[in-house]
Each structure stands twice: as structure tokens, then as C-alpha cells.
Design an enzyme around this catalytic site. Structure first.
Site, short mmCIF file in Angstrom:
data_model
loop_
_atom_site.label_atom_id
_atom_site.label_comp_id
_atom_site.label_asym_id
_atom_site.label_seq_id
_atom_site.Cartn_x
_atom_site.Cartn_y
_atom_site.Cartn_z
N GLU A 88 0.90 -1.15 0.00
CA GLU A 88 0.00 0.00 0.00
C GLU A 88 0.94 1.19 0.00
O GLU A 88 1.22 1.78 1.04
CB GLU A 88 -0.88 -0.01 1.24
CG GLU A 88 -2.01 1.02 1.13
CD GLU A 88 -2.36 1.57 2.48
OE1 GLU A 88 -2.12 0.90 3.47
OE2 GLU A 88 -2.86 2.70 2.51
N CYS B 104 -1.34 9.80 3.24
CA CYS B 104 -0.99 9.19 1.96
C CYS B 104 -2.09 9.46 0.92
O CYS B 104 -1.91 9.21 -0.25
CB CYS B 104 -0.72 7.70 2.10
SG CYS B 104 -2.08 6.81 2.83
#
Lengths: 368, 368, 368, 368
Positions: free
Chosen positions: C84, C119
């Protein structure tokens, strides 16, 4: 709760003997933030409720109660109903005898816990002859004998008439919830004279015998309008059960600490399956065996909704994190899982989006 | 076919005017290997069929036909029925006017293809005032005008009485299939005198007017027992539609090339939604708009089962690889997808395996 | 937690600057009953961890961190890894200008909340020219200006070197969890001199300009090893972004309160889509428009994993009850839903039961 | 085909000995309407293909072949790969001996059909001692003995070197298909001298013995570069298999008509499970037993992907309408079901629509 989750506005009607529990539940929900207008709650007798249902014309009604009232409501509401009705629940012990202590204990709990007043209680036990030869019946007798009034392991049967009791209905959108789960069989609850009378009729069948129980409880102050008998088991030969003039009597659902026990030989399994097929309500069932082919045979040829299989099978495990409900009837309801809630309290709606764009240079086609 | 896939043994009854098609279909299935005993097929009148249903007591009946017969059967069968009944299907044109040519063509097809004899045919059109100001109505008129008997783009209406027509039932296990899809509204099929009479009643409503059609077809040999009129559209003002004494007349389902058209202003959308809410059958619908908020508003406040949304929305796309069926009624059936087949022709059954082993050193617990 | 739910025995390694949080979390889990041996937790530097991974040969490793380390680990672990990784997340404003106040506020939050250290923070904004003509940029400027150190609406950037930080691995069975979600981009965190230097390079591009910010914070005691700049936005013309010698510079991910803004004309949408296609990480994205065809065009031609669509679209909503993760890479991980947990921490295994019985009269067939 | 269904543009590379089959398949697809540009097909050696993969940087590669090449590619492609690699597939016969004729026949087919050249072929058989005492081995011997070259029930082994053979890759979007299913183990294919040499090494293990076979086929014109031996079975004691210096030798995958047979006593099941755990590829497996607790024990403690359970269990049933693939490795691919196709050739992408409207009277909140 399922009705609410799905966005309905339910009206709840609970049997008048236990509605106080539901009222407190709703007050708790209000306290936790449920808007006052999301649920309606009504206390009334069955006649009034029936009138309300006919006039309110709810989109859906969930009824938990006796088959007789269920059929009347199905007609009154033109089929806009889901049922979780009563069950004459069976258990079959297969040819592989193992862990007799354990199986005896499960049988005792399935038949007599809560004085047998659960819609999933064990109503009839079919033993393979290998189990007859074991200590099973003696152990079941011992387990029944240790049940006492003073520790509430046996108690009164809350006999109730045949008024509609736990229907609930939706007014505007859809509808209605089952609040108190295990009063489903109460219409079958009988005074103990009636229960003993039922037992005596069974004992007139050729070859039948009283295995244990069969007496009224003593030294108590339970009012006579409730039944109060010892945990009871009556043996009836399989051949007799299947006779037309006995079948209805034997499979009468008794909402109390009462069960039929019978046995079968290896080659009589088809007769057992025939007995199951002829029952009209198909709620819960148990096939106690770890024999894969036996399980496959019995499960494949029966239709009960919630069916426990394997050596540790029981009839009254529900509702424990799995679907619980009857099968084989398009009106059958389920409780306990997201799938069940969606089946009962929602319906499929298909939205097909087609925003375009049109194909380039599209032209009107000919008519058709 | 769905009934068969799910392992049922269906009995099929098809309307006597079209049953020859189903018979050939079954012969084809036999030729492809279907065992002769897997499906029963009966040709009879409604009265006989009704008697058969009552005596056979099928586990499930799927009925495709008029709401009136549906309600009678729901009562006779005590709710063991699923319905895919008729629909007075609506289309709403939203505020964003685009691709008028395309939308006009879809309206023409939805209302008049197969002479309007589809259970998903467009019965009423709600136009936003922005569309009234466009060339839409003129184009719909032109498209209707190009429909001719000689190329079968218009034709007779197969009028049928109110006998039960397309019920099918399962005898032993469950039941029954819809073979010929679009005769669902035929009970509403009318001789053309009746259709014109209906039209004349509508034209007596204040502010209503004939937009086009309204005449019998000419120069043909269609027997008088069938309806044969030109594609017809009648405008009725929204306010009049909502009046109690007009509503039932306006929303009467006509199984033929006939539609109601109305319009609404921006602030009248709640009136349109109210008109939709009062309809009792909720089959297919279309919301013609690419305005996300408008789509959300209309879809969120209506309940039709198969709802097309977006600029290219239609009412008669079904059944094309998606679920097709009504919503908002627990008796509602669906066709066309695995989910629909499972809903109608099967039911959930829960088998819980618990083969053990017992925990080591297990001992019998106290009773409860 | 997902790793545990699926029955794995994970080893957790968290970046040394924040591992104290994970340690407390694990102590809490132990206190709640988690067996001590179910999770291993290690504090070490990246080099040691890398060695451990190579020797332990875990069945699966989930890595949350920079693309550079991710690629190294993918090689070291021969592909037994899920990622991820970071994202240079984009937002596109479509042609339909509505609710400017709201959109400006969402842009401000997406780019500058938590000082841009998420993020999923908005890294680049593509405005349709219709928005350029609105008050959007002025409002974004006003909103950025109200962010102050004293109420922590702006703060330091936790600059971190390029050591592997948040990989976690499974020793015996499978492996590893992301404990503290938003340090994924920290390897990109820069001292403020570096950030200002990056800005200055951007400002040398033809046509680019500083929209707001671009200065160091003042009057504070934040140590110089952390970055501390005002919320900053730099405008770069679309044509310049696409030039080969600018593209990498413009799409460099800055883990701080910094964004690129550009605009496009109606016919430049393909250039915007080309810019998106060339990005190599595809985490989150937003398409701010209620225009169905525009949404369809952009969503259909891009591949970001978590994509918000509609007027209220944002880039940093995640993880809020939906799947969150990149798309378009077989190594891509997801978090936040049962499907994501199953994808990352479990795998499909097919058990086919065939217990018989044999067909009657079965005989051994010929060999093949 | 799965790659195409999911909308990818695959490049296909098939082993040069069998690529003619895939070429014809693609020509057939073109003839049926597949656009010429939808699939690329390349014929080249492994070195060239490796170079192509590195330069094209495909989004995904599916590799079917040896573990050695698989690991190299996983590194070269930085983990963007899915594998359906080889398997040393095991079968366990449980304590309940039934239907010996049937089980012997299934063993013969699993081990020797297609001369053992299937990636799901039975490589090792663990017999419970109850089976040792039955006629099983004698019957397996008889069945092996009836296999003859003239009716092709035995044949040559297509020995192939270790070049990458069946990788396929996607250029632009994702990638690649397995065309010819059962060449997965061919890298293990050996000339018959090598096979006999392998056998001789096994026979040097203490207690091992040749059960049947072990000789070259005679009277044929099969070129010496292919292996051609009789169906062969070597018995090795369980204790010896588990020894570190024997384990790798015994579990070497032979892509031909060759299997290991061993037996175990009731209390040695943990040793059998240990042997399974130590294998590194986990493709298919079979547990031949109808004993529920035995099945539960073995299935619960092993991880093979496609596992057949029950008296009729086999190792080579796949792919027959079910998922087929290894388990326990995040790079594991599956074939044969919609779920498998989606896992390998697509990925999850989450689009969250939030079109509004804004709450009435919305005002800009404070920053955060």
C-alpha cells in the site's frame, strides 16, 4: 430490529402476557436515541389487531405463532406475510453410536430445557436400533430425573388460547418484528390435565409405553391454568406412528416438557423419511451421526429449514449466529443473519443506469 | 426453466390462446433430453385450474396476470404464491433536455411497440415543462403516425377476459413457470369500442385533450372482438390526475397502444411523486435525466422494481440480462437472473455441521 | 488486526519514531485477552529488519511505505508481498461549477489537513476553466491563510530518511500489519529548505507562479530537521506539466502542506487524462462533478484504486468504511473492508467433497 | 481467455514444442470475431522472452511452469506476477477401508493416466495400515500392468529443459494466459535413464523397495530423448522420508508415470502431516476417507489449494468446474471459476459516489 435496519416503520404487537418485556425494550431503544416516530407499539387483543391489520393494509407482516392463525392471516392479508411458525421438530440418531453421555445430555436439553417451551424443542426422537442397545434411554431418564422445580430446571407451561399473539405489522412502508422469541408454540401450551390426557391417548396405541415422567409436578403453587408436569417421554412403535389414524395424534405439537421416542432398524430408514415428509411444518431438525452417507441420505430427503448435522447436532441451538427459520414454503421467514433480514424486511429492486452518451451519428431506427 | 433448474417438478398452465407455443417449447425440451416426467403441462379453463390448484396444494405457485386474479389466488393458496402482475408503468422526463430525437423514439417504442401489449409498456409520461417547450410531442406524433398495419408496427389487441390465465403450479415439490412473457396485461385488453369509450371519459376531465390517435384502424379484417386503434396519447393536467375522482380512471391499465401524457413544473415534482406513490402495482419505470440530484430524488422516493435511470432510460428494456419484477410486495417475483430464480423457485435452508470432536475431558453440565 | 482475524501469526515492525503507539496498542490487546504468542513485535532499524525478512522467509509481507523500498522488498521476497505504497493523488474539477464554498473547503482540507501528511492528501488539482473564472482560488487562499501553528491547523513535517519503515512480516504462517496509517509518505518529508528549493525549481517552469504560501513558518521552536512551511500552492500550466523534462519534477510527491494547481480547457481533457496515466502510483483520486458523462469519461480512463466521484468528492476521506488501496498492480493491498482483509491476509482454498456413494453396479472402467 | 474477459490486452508465449496448438486456437478466435489487435502472440526462446518482459514492463504476468523459473521471474518483474507452478501432489488414505476396487482404480488413474504428465498427478501415496492389509496394492499392480503402449494408456515423457516455457505477459494493460494446461511439470520430465537412476537412488534408502514397474518400455520407436518407462511405484518407509538427507530426494517431482508409496500407523498421522507441511508447492491433494473427524484433522492441518475429500477423492479431477490452483502463497493463481479469473486478471477498484446535495444551511467548518 431487522425491520428497522432495512428502513421500515414497523408496528409491533406482542402477546399480552409478555408485552411488558417488549415495552421495556422499546424504552431502552428510545433512551439510546431511536426517534420516537420510528416504531409504533400496540397492546390489544387479537380481534382488535386483526381489524387493525385489515384496515392499515401493511406492506408486509411477520407473524410468529401457530399455524392456524398463520393461515387465517395469510388469507386476510392476501399473502403479504412471512411466517416463522411452530415446528414439530425431529431428531434422528444414525447407526454410528458414539459419545453416549454427550448425546443423552443434548437430548435432555433439547427436549426439556425451558420446560420444552422453545419453538425448536425436540418433539420426536428416532433412534437407530444400535442406540436402543446402548445406555442412552437410561441416561436420558437419569437426566430428566435430576430436573427440579426449586432450581427452575423444570417449570410451568404458559398455556395460551388461540388468539393471534405475536403478529406485528407495518403500516406505511413495510413492517414488524418478533420481540420475544420463544412463545411461538404457546398456543399449544396445555393445562396439565390436557397434557396427561394427550399422553393417555398415545399410550392406547399398540406397543406404546411410558418411558419416564407422565405425572403432575407436586408441592407447588403454580396456578392450575398452567400445565406443570414432569419431563415426559412416550415410546410409540414406528409402524404405528405411520398409520393414518395415529399420525396426526402422534405429531401433535405439545408446547411443554414432552417428547415422543421411537426406534428404527437399518432397513426402516425409508419409513422414517416418510414420517418426516408428512409433517407440515419444517422448522428445525437434527441428524446425529458422523456417517457421511447417512447424513447425505437424510438431509437430501428432508426439507427442514434449520438442520443440525453431525455427532453434536441439536435441535435448539438456534438462533446462534446462523439463519433460523422454516423451509419449503414461500412464506417462510428467517431470522438471525443479514441474508434473513434482507429476505424478510427488504426486497430486490433493480436500477439500471444508462446515461449515454449516444453512439456517434445515431439516427432514428424504424418502428417495431 | 428456472423452476426446473432449481429441482422442482412444475405443472404449467398457459392462457388457452397462446398455449400452443408452450406446448411446442416443451416438445423441444423433450427432444433435447428433458425426462418426460419432469414437467406437467395442462390445458384447461381458469375454473378447472383453480380447482386443481386447491386440490393439489402445490408448495409454490407463480402467477403472471391481472392483479384481480392474483389477489384471489393469494387467498385460495393461503399466500403460497409469487406474483409478477401487471403494471401501470411510468416515465418521468427530468429538467435537463437533451437528445430530443432519441428520447422521442424511445417514448414511441415504449408506448407502442407490440401495439403496447407488454407488461412493461409506458402507460403514463410525466414531462418537465422544459420538455413541453421542446419538439418532443411533435416528434412523438410523427413517430406514431409512421406506424402502419401492413408492416405490423401496429396491430390488434388480443382482448381476454378475466379468467386465470398464466398461473402454473408445482404439485409435489414446488412450482410453475411463465412461458410467454408479455400477455401479462391482456386481461386489460379491450375491444376498440371500449378503448375509445375509456378515452372519451378521460377527455371529459377538465383541461384534458387528445394529442394524437384516438381513432379505430381502418381497412382491415381484424375481427371485432379484438381492439384495433391507432397509437393514442391523451393529455391530462397533473392537478386533475391527482383528484380522487379522477385518479383511478387515469391510472387504469390499458393493454394496448394507449398512453397518458402530462407535464409538471419544477416545484410540482412532489405532486408527481405523490401520483407514483398512490399506484398499487410497481413493475417498471424510467427516469429520463442525467441530473444526479434529480435521479436521486425520484429513485429515492419511488419503489418500482425495475427502474431505468439516465438519459437513455426506457420502460420496456426488460428482460435483458437483468432482474425484472415488481418491488414493495413480499409476494413479488423476479425473472431473468440467478438471484431471481433462486428467490422464486428455491428457498434458503441452513445445514449446520458439528461433527465434533468433543472437548477433551468433557463432563455432563448441569441442566438448564 | 486483519492478519489476526484471518488466523495468521504476524510479526509487526513499525517506524522507530512512532512504534511507541503500536506497542501501547499491543499491550491493550493483551489486556483484552489476546494470547501473548499470537503477535510478535520487533523494534529495529531497517537493515536488521531486512535481514530478518530474508531469513524468516515469511509467507506474506504487507509493506506500507515508499515505492523505492517497496520495489527492493518485492525483489528480496520474490514477490511474496502486498503493497500500500505512496500516491501522488489528484483531483479534477469538472465543467459544472456549483457550491464553490464547499469545494474550496474540501480542497483546503484535502491538501493541508494534518499539514498534508496523509498518503491520500491532494497533490495536484486540475481545474476546468469554468472554475478558474469562479472565486475558488481566492477562497482557497483565504482558507489556507486561516491555518495557524497555535491551534495546530498547520505544523511540522516529520522528515524521515529512506530506511524501510513500516514493513511487517509473518514468520510461520503468513504476516503483518500496518499500525499507524499515515506515515506512508514520510520518506518524502523534507526539511523546509528542501521544500522551498523544490518550489523554486517549479517556479522556473515557464508560466508557473506561486499562488499562496511559499514561506517558512515563523516564531516557533520546531527543530530545523523538520520541515515547517506555510500551506503552499504552485500553479503550473498543463502543457508544461506534460513535457518530459518537467513531468517527474511536477509529480514528485511532497509529504507536506504543498500542492500543484493547474487548469484545462474543455478540449484539453485528453491531456489531463494523459497526465494521470503517466503517474506510476495509483492510490486515491477525486472527480468533482455531477455531470454523468464527464464522470464516466474520467473514471473510465483512469485506474486509481480509491476514487471519489461527485460534487462532494474528496481525496482524503479514506479509510471510512470502504476499501482503501491502490489499483492496477497485482501487488496492491487494500484495507478497511472484509474483502480487503481477505485479499491481503488470506487466500482461496477449494475443498471438493465427494463422499459417494458409488453408482450401483459400478465396475472398473478401462485405463486412460 | 480470462485475461480477455477482464478487458486486458495479453501477450501470449507458449512453450515452443506445443505453441502450434495455441496458434490454431488464436486463429479460431479470430475466425469467430476476435479483433486482431486484442491478443499478441509471440514465438521465441526463453531468453528473448525474458528480455521482452523486462522491457515491456507488463502490469501483470501469469506464469505456469517450474518453481525455479517462477522465482527468477518474480524477482525480474518485482513481484508483478501470479504463479500456477508445479506440485508434488499427495494422497492420503484414511483409516476406513471401503470400496477397494474403486480406490485402486482412482489411484491408478491419478498416478499414470497421460503417463503421469499432469500437474495434478499423484506423486506420493500415504496409506493407513488398514489399507496395507487390504488388496489395494495388488490391485494397483494389476491395473498398472494392463497399461500398454499400443492403446496409448502408457507413452513417452516429453522431456523439456529448464527454459521459461509458458509465461505470458501483458504489455499495455495487464496480461497473459495459460493455453495448454498440462505442461506445468514438463521441466521435470526426464529421459528414462534419468528416471531409472532416480529410482535406484530411492531404492538405496533403508527399507525401500520396488513395488512394480521400474523397467524401460520395450519394442517401440520412441526417440531416446524422451523418457519411456513402465508405470512405477517405489515404497519408502515413512520414517526414512522424513529424514533430512532423504526428504528432498523423495519429494523430487518426476513428470512421468512414477509415484512414491508409503504407509503409516494410527499414531503416525502427525508424521504424515509434518511431511506435507515441509513440501514447498501446494497444488492439489486428496484425502480418501469418509471419517469426518479424520477429514477435519488432515484438511485443517494442510494448505494445498485444490483438495479433494471423501471416499471418492482424487488428485487429478481438476479443472472440472471448480477453482484450481495452489494456496498459501500471495502469488498463487487460480483457474477455472469466475472468482479465479477476477483474482488473476482484474483487481478491486472502489468508486465512492457522493453527489450531494449539501445539507441545508451548510457553513464552512473550522480547519483541522
Amino acid at each position: 430490529m431487522g425491520a428497522l435496519y432495512m428502513g421500515n416503520k414497523p408496528i409491533i404487537k406482542v402477546d399480552s402476557k409478555v408485552c411488558i418485556v417488549m415495552e421495556q425494550m422499546i424504552r431502552l431503544l428510545h433512551d439510546c436515541g431511536l426517534p420516537m416516530e420510528d416504531v409504533d407499539f400496540i397492546n390489544c387483543d387479537g380481534k382488535t389487531m386483526n381489524k387493525l391489520l385489515l384496515e392499515a393494509n401493511p406492506r408486509m407482516t411477520l407473524f410468529t405463532g401457530s399455524s392456524k392463525v398463520a393461515d387465517k392471516l395469510a388469507v386476510d392479508l392476501k399473502g403479504r406475510i412471512k411466517l416463522e411458525d411452530a415446528g414439530f421438530d425431529w431428531k434422528i440418531l444414525g447407526p454410528d453410536v458414539q459419545e453416549v453421555d454427550y448425546v443423552a445430555w443434548v437430548c435432555d436439553q433439547d427436549a426439556y430445557a425451558c420446560s420444552g417451551q422453545k419453538c425448536s424443542a425436540q418433539s420426536i426422537l428416532f433412534m437407530h436400533e444400535n442406540w436402543s442397545a446402548s445406555s442412552l434411554l437410561r441416561q436420558m431418564n437419569d437426566l430428566a430425573a435430576r430436573r427440579k422445580l426449586h432450581d427452575l430446571t423444570i417449570g410451568p407451561v404458559l398455556t395460551i388460547g388461540l388468539s393471534p399473539r405475536k403478529h406485528i405489522l407495518a403500516k406505511m412502508v413495510t413492517v414488524a418484528v418478533s420481540g420475544v422469541d420463544d412463545i411461538g408454540k404457546q398456543c399449544m401450551g396445555l393445562q396439565h390435565e390436557e397434557m396427561l390426557e394427550h399422553m393417555n391417548k398415545l399410550l392406547q396405541i399398540s406397543g406404546s409405553k411410558l418411558l419416564f415422567g407422565g405425572e403432575a409436578l407436586e408441592n407447588h403453587s403454580i396456578p392450575p391454568i398452567y400445565g406443570a408436569i414432569k419431563p415426559t417421554a412416550v415410546f410409540v412403535p414406528l409402524e404405528e406412528i405411520l398409520k393414518d389414524n395415529n399420525y396426526e395424534l402422534v405429531t401433535r405439537e405439545i408446547f411443554g416438557p414432552f417428547q415422543i421416542i421411537t426406534d428404527y432398524k437399518n432397513d426402516q430408514l425409508p419409513m422414517v423419511l416418510d414420517a418426516l415428509e408428512r409433517m407440515h411444518a419444517h422448522l428445525s431438525a437434527a441428524v446425529v451421526s458422523n456417517d457421511s452417507l447417512f447424513l447425505q441420505e437424510v438431509i437430501g430427503k428432508s426439507v427442514n429449514g434449520t438442520t443440525y448435522a453431525g455427532l453434536r447436532a441439536r435441535t435448539t441451538g438456534a438462533p446462534q449466529n446462523h439463519w433460523f427459520g422454516p423451509a419449503g414454503d414461500p412464506r417462510g421467514a428467517g431470522i438471525g443473519t443479514p441474508e434473513a433480514i434482507k429476505l424478510v424486511w427488504s426486497c430486490h429492486r433493480e436500477i439500471i443506469y444508462d446515461v449515454g452518451p449516444l453512439p456517434q451519428h445515431w439516427e432514428t431506427p424504424p418502428s417495431s
